[in-house]
Design an enzyme around this catalytic site. Sequence first.
Site, PDB file in Angstrom:
ATOM      1  N   HIS A   1       0.841  -1.197   0.000  1.00 32.99           N
ATOM      2  CA  HIS A   1       0.000   0.000   0.000  1.00 32.99           C
ATOM      3  C   HIS A   1       0.880   1.252   0.000  1.00 32.99           C
ATOM      4  O   HIS A   1       0.641   2.196  -0.740  1.00 32.99           O
ATOM      5  CB  HIS A   1      -0.898   0.039   1.247  1.00 32.99           C
ATOM      6  CG  HIS A   1      -1.981  -1.003   1.284  1.00 32.99           C
ATOM      7  ND1 HIS A   1      -2.143  -1.858   2.345  1.00 32.99           N
ATOM      8  CD2 HIS A   1      -2.965  -1.307   0.404  1.00 32.99           C
ATOM      9  CE1 HIS A   1      -3.198  -2.648   2.114  1.00 32.99           C
ATOM     10  NE2 HIS A   1      -3.699  -2.340   0.935  1.00 32.99           N
TER      11      HIS A   1
ATOM     12  N   LYS B   1     -16.851  -8.295   5.194  1.00 30.77           N
ATOM     13  CA  LYS B   1     -16.045  -9.061   6.152  1.00 30.77           C
ATOM     14  C   LYS B   1     -15.827  -8.303   7.453  1.00 30.77           C
ATOM     15  O   LYS B   1     -15.862  -7.082   7.496  1.00 30.77           O
ATOM     16  CB  LYS B   1     -14.704  -9.411   5.505  1.00 30.77           C
ATOM     17  CG  LYS B   1     -14.024  -8.217   4.887  1.00 30.77           C
ATOM     18  CD  LYS B   1     -12.939  -8.587   3.889  1.00 30.77           C
ATOM     19  CE  LYS B   1     -12.391  -7.295   3.265  1.00 30.77           C
ATOM     20  NZ  LYS B   1     -11.435  -7.471   2.221  1.00 30.77           N
TER      21      LYS B   1
ATOM     22  N   ARG C   1      -1.892  -5.754  -8.732  1.00 31.35           N
ATOM     23  CA  ARG C   1      -0.733  -6.603  -8.441  1.00 31.35           C
ATOM     24  C   ARG C   1      -0.575  -7.660  -9.512  1.00 31.35           C
ATOM     25  O   ARG C   1       0.418  -7.761 -10.178  1.00 31.35           O
ATOM     26  CB  ARG C   1      -0.903  -7.288  -7.078  1.00 31.35           C
ATOM     27  CG  ARG C   1      -0.726  -6.348  -5.920  1.00 31.35           C
ATOM     28  CD  ARG C   1      -1.337  -6.883  -4.671  1.00 31.35           C
ATOM     29  NE  ARG C   1      -2.793  -6.911  -4.786  1.00 31.35           N
ATOM     30  CZ  ARG C   1      -3.619  -7.053  -3.778  1.00 31.35           C
ATOM     31  NH1 ARG C   1      -3.136  -7.243  -2.580  1.00 31.35           N
ATOM     32  NH2 ARG C   1      -4.910  -7.049  -3.947  1.00 31.35           N
TER      33      ARG C   1
ATOM     34  N   SER D   1      -3.082  -7.895   2.420  1.00 32.37           N
ATOM     35  CA  SER D   1      -3.330  -7.766   3.859  1.00 32.37           C
ATOM     36  C   SER D   1      -3.772  -9.106   4.428  1.00 32.37           C
ATOM     37  O   SER D   1      -3.427  -9.462   5.557  1.00 32.37           O
ATOM     38  CB  SER D   1      -4.420  -6.722   4.121  1.00 32.37           C
ATOM     39  OG  SER D   1      -3.981  -5.452   3.735  1.00 32.37           O
TER      40      SER D   1
HETATM   41  P1  ADP Z   1      -9.937  -3.588  -0.811  1.00 32.65           P
HETATM   42  O1  ADP Z   1     -10.609  -4.393   0.249  1.00 32.65           O
HETATM   43  O2  ADP Z   1     -10.686  -2.395  -1.279  1.00 32.65           O
HETATM   44  O3  ADP Z   1      -9.365  -4.406  -1.965  1.00 32.65           O
HETATM   45  P2  ADP Z   1      -7.253  -3.314   0.177  1.00 32.65           P
HETATM   46  O4  ADP Z   1      -6.843  -2.582   1.403  1.00 32.65           O
HETATM   47  O5  ADP Z   1      -7.040  -4.782   0.153  1.00 32.65           O
HETATM   48  O6  ADP Z   1      -8.754  -2.923  -0.026  1.00 32.65           O
HETATM   49  O7  ADP Z   1      -6.555  -2.674  -1.087  1.00 32.65           O
HETATM   50  C1  ADP Z   1      -6.732  -1.338  -1.464  1.00 32.65           C
HETATM   51  C2  ADP Z   1      -6.096  -1.112  -2.807  1.00 32.65           C
HETATM   52  O8  ADP Z   1      -4.703  -1.313  -2.689  1.00 32.65           O
HETATM   53  C3  ADP Z   1      -6.561  -2.077  -3.901  1.00 32.65           C
HETATM   54  O9  ADP Z   1      -6.597  -1.397  -5.133  1.00 32.65           O
HETATM   55  C4  ADP Z   1      -5.507  -3.135  -3.920  1.00 32.65           C
HETATM   56  O10 ADP Z   1      -5.397  -3.724  -5.204  1.00 32.65           O
HETATM   57  C5  ADP Z   1      -4.284  -2.292  -3.597  1.00 32.65           C
HETATM   58  N1  ADP Z   1      -3.230  -3.104  -2.981  1.00 32.65           N
HETATM   59  C6  ADP Z   1      -3.316  -3.959  -1.955  1.00 32.65           C
HETATM   60  N2  ADP Z   1      -2.138  -4.542  -1.692  1.00 32.65           N
HETATM   61  C7  ADP Z   1      -1.279  -4.037  -2.609  1.00 32.65           C
HETATM   62  C8  ADP Z   1       0.082  -4.274  -2.906  1.00 32.65           C
HETATM   63  N3  ADP Z   1       0.806  -5.181  -2.253  1.00 32.65           N
HETATM   64  N4  ADP Z   1       0.628  -3.566  -3.907  1.00 32.65           N
HETATM   65  C9  ADP Z   1      -0.118  -2.684  -4.611  1.00 32.65           C
HETATM   66  N5  ADP Z   1      -1.397  -2.435  -4.414  1.00 32.65           N
HETATM   67  C10 ADP Z   1      -1.987  -3.097  -3.422  1.00 32.65           C
END
Ligand code: ADP
Length: 166
Positions: A18, A42, A91, A129
């Site tokens: 992130h 969730k 990703r 995450s």
């Molecule tokens: P959501 O539940 O909305 O997918 P996340 O917190 O999992 O929320 O992710 C928010 C955004 O960050 C999404 O666009 C996701 O693809 C991106 N993201 C999550 N992990 C990574 C990572 N390791 N590298 C780049 N982008 C990421």
Amino acid sequence: MKTTAIYPGTFDPITNGHLDLIKRGLLTFNEVIVAVAPTLKKQPLFTLHERLRLIHAAVKGLKGTKVDSFNSLLVDYVKKKKGNAILRGLRAISDFEYEFQLAHMNRRLNTNIETVFMMPSEEYSYLTSSIVREVAAFGGSVKGLVPEEVEKALRNKFRNVKYFTE
Ligand code: ADP
């Protein structure tokens, strides 16, 4: 003209992937607002308050970053904040289908708001995450994958968890 990207997500918890994306966003936009989304599907591991605290700690010193939460349609929030774009991370191919649906739905809801996709550094391209939560739950190390404050918070969360094999 000042440009603002809204970076929405669950951030449960924020990872170095992130953060990589936030830094990339800041190279293109003057301001990146990290916006913690409501979680409908969730039950999060960290409360909204905890997630916000961990994000604040992680982006300290990253000029141009703001942290916020929202509880409405994303496009309405973006409009309220006068955002120029929604920032999302891609990703792997596995992200594509969901992101495709989301971007088209948001475009349908408001044709003036664009979604911008950025790719993280390769080393974070498998990082989620949920995998971080799973590894930490079983006592594995997530060093280098999450900010130190998050590492500490995960240790605290799972400190009293005992796993039984029988
Ligand atoms: P959501 O539940 O909305 O997918 P996340 O917190 O999992 O929320 O992710 C928010 C955004 O960050 C999404 O666009 C996701 O693809 C991106 N993201 C999550 N992990 C990574 C990572 N390791 N590298 C780049 N982008 C990421």
